[in-house]
Design an enzyme around this catalytic site. Structure first.
Site, PDB file in Angstrom:
ATOM      1  N   CYS A  39       0.837  -1.206   0.000  1.00 50.67           N
ATOM      2  CA  CYS A  39       0.000   0.000   0.000  1.00 50.67           C
ATOM      3  C   CYS A  39       0.875   1.260   0.000  1.00 50.67           C
ATOM      4  CB  CYS A  39      -0.901  -0.045   1.233  1.00 50.67           C
ATOM      5  SG  CYS A  39      -1.729   1.504   1.636  1.00 50.67           S
ATOM      6  N   CYS A  42       0.190   3.775   2.784  1.00 49.00           N
ATOM      7  CA  CYS A  42       0.656   3.208   4.054  1.00 49.00           C
ATOM      8  C   CYS A  42       2.161   3.451   4.209  1.00 49.00           C
ATOM      9  CB  CYS A  42       0.389   1.701   4.121  1.00 49.00           C
ATOM     10  SG  CYS A  42      -1.347   1.242   3.959  1.00 49.00           S
TER      11      CYS A  42
END
Length: 113
Positions: A39, A42
């Site tokens: 991600c 993230c």
């Protein structure tokens, strides 16, 4: 109500789903970061998450959604990053999407202030 364990200065990587509640209960304020290695947002947030662990009284618990899908489902995580703030074992805030370090710091400071 004060916990006996000081919050670690680095994020805790959740290894076992069964340990989730213990981590949340062991600290007054816990920031839970539901993330995945693949991600992008993230990864961009990683320095901010680490700063919260280092610079606040909150514990930071990192939960890999690929490893802990049932836990992510239990907390209604549909997008990542999802960040939950627990105070005294109770869920008090949920944030979805990339957040600034300032927003995270304010979130963990709010419940105990």
């Amino acid at each position: 109500m004060s916990s006996t364990e000081a919050a670690p200065a680095e994020p805790i990587q959740l290894a076992d789903t069964d340990a989730f509640d213990a981590h949340v209960d062991d600290h007054d304020v816990v920031l839970v970061d539901f993330y995945a290695d693949w991600c992008g947002p993230c990864q961009m947030m990683e320095p901010a998450v680490e700063a919260v662990a280092a610079d606040t009284e909150a514990a930071v618990l990192k939960v890999d959604v690929d490893e802990h899908q049932s836990l992510a489902g239990e907390y209604g995580v549909q997008g990542i990053p999802t960040l939950l703030v627990f105070a005294d074992g109770e869920l008090v805030e949920q944030m979805v999407g990339a957040q600034t370090e300032e927003a995270l710091t304010e979130a963990v400071a709010g419940p105990s202030a």
